[in-house]
Design an enzyme around this catalytic site. Structure first.
Site, PDB file in Angstrom:
ATOM      1  N   LEU A   1     -43.743 -19.062  54.804  1.00 34.53           N
ATOM      2  CA  LEU A   1     -43.547 -20.354  54.147  1.00 34.53           C
ATOM      3  C   LEU A   1     -42.152 -20.357  53.529  1.00 34.53           C
ATOM      4  O   LEU A   1     -41.656 -19.305  53.107  1.00 34.53           O
ATOM      5  CB  LEU A   1     -44.584 -20.581  53.038  1.00 34.53           C
ATOM      6  CG  LEU A   1     -46.042 -20.708  53.462  1.00 34.53           C
ATOM      7  CD1 LEU A   1     -46.934 -20.808  52.224  1.00 34.53           C
ATOM      8  CD2 LEU A   1     -46.236 -21.910  54.355  1.00 34.53           C
ATOM      9  N   ASP A   2     -41.532 -21.524  53.482  1.00 33.05           N
ATOM     10  CA  ASP A   2     -40.223 -21.638  52.845  1.00 33.05           C
ATOM     11  C   ASP A   2     -40.305 -21.159  51.396  1.00 33.05           C
ATOM     12  O   ASP A   2     -41.353 -21.279  50.741  1.00 33.05           O
ATOM     13  CB  ASP A   2     -39.738 -23.084  52.858  1.00 33.05           C
ATOM     14  CG  ASP A   2     -39.374 -23.571  54.248  1.00 33.05           C
ATOM     15  OD1 ASP A   2     -39.113 -22.726  55.133  1.00 33.05           O
ATOM     16  OD2 ASP A   2     -39.350 -24.793  54.455  1.00 33.05           O
ATOM     17  N   CYS A   3     -39.186 -20.654  50.895  1.00 33.12           N
ATOM     18  CA  CYS A   3     -39.145 -20.117  49.539  1.00 33.12           C
ATOM     19  C   CYS A   3     -39.609 -21.137  48.503  1.00 33.12           C
ATOM     20  O   CYS A   3     -40.364 -20.811  47.594  1.00 33.12           O
ATOM     21  CB  CYS A   3     -37.735 -19.641  49.223  1.00 33.12           C
ATOM     22  SG  CYS A   3     -37.583 -18.850  47.616  1.00 33.12           S
TER      23      CYS A   3
END
Length: 117
Positions: free
Chosen positions: A68-70
């Site tokens: 998942l994106d940060c």
């Protein structure tokens, strides 16, 4: 070689708690990843803190199935066995995994409907 004069802004500080395990068995873990925590360790020393490095402290070897994106908070599936990583990753690649996304909107959108790409 491509160069740029723009610098990449630093990541906000990662939360000191999390990820939280919401499901666990012998094959996999489902964890609630807080926002601003990397899914996997980055290359730079200051970016080593991640979901994977934190889970490895408790569970030993953990294998990445997806990321998942940060900035994104959400559920992540990680494998506890190498064979499980392979099989679960195939399901993501073949798009047999159903995903559901929720967005938090700040303010009032100017249009009543539309799409974001």
């Amino acid at each position: 070689m491509i160069t740029s004069n723009t610098s990449i802004p630093p990541l906000p500080n990662a939360p000191s708690t999390g990820p939280y395990v919401v499901y666990e068995d012998d094959v996999c873990l489902v964890v609630d990843k807080p926002n601003w925590l990397l899914s996997v360790p980055g290359r730079l020393p200051e970016n080593k803190d991640s979901v994977i490095t934190r889970l490895e402290k408790k569970y030993g070897s953990i294998y990445v199935v997806h990321r998942l994106d940060c900035a994104t908070r959400g559920l992540m599936l990680v494998a506890r066995e190498k064979f499980a990583q392979s099989e679960l990753s195939k399901q993501f690649q073949q798009r047999t995994v159903e995903k559901l996304y929720h967005a938090e909107v700040v303010g009032i959108p100017s249009e009543s409907q539309g799409s974001i790409s």
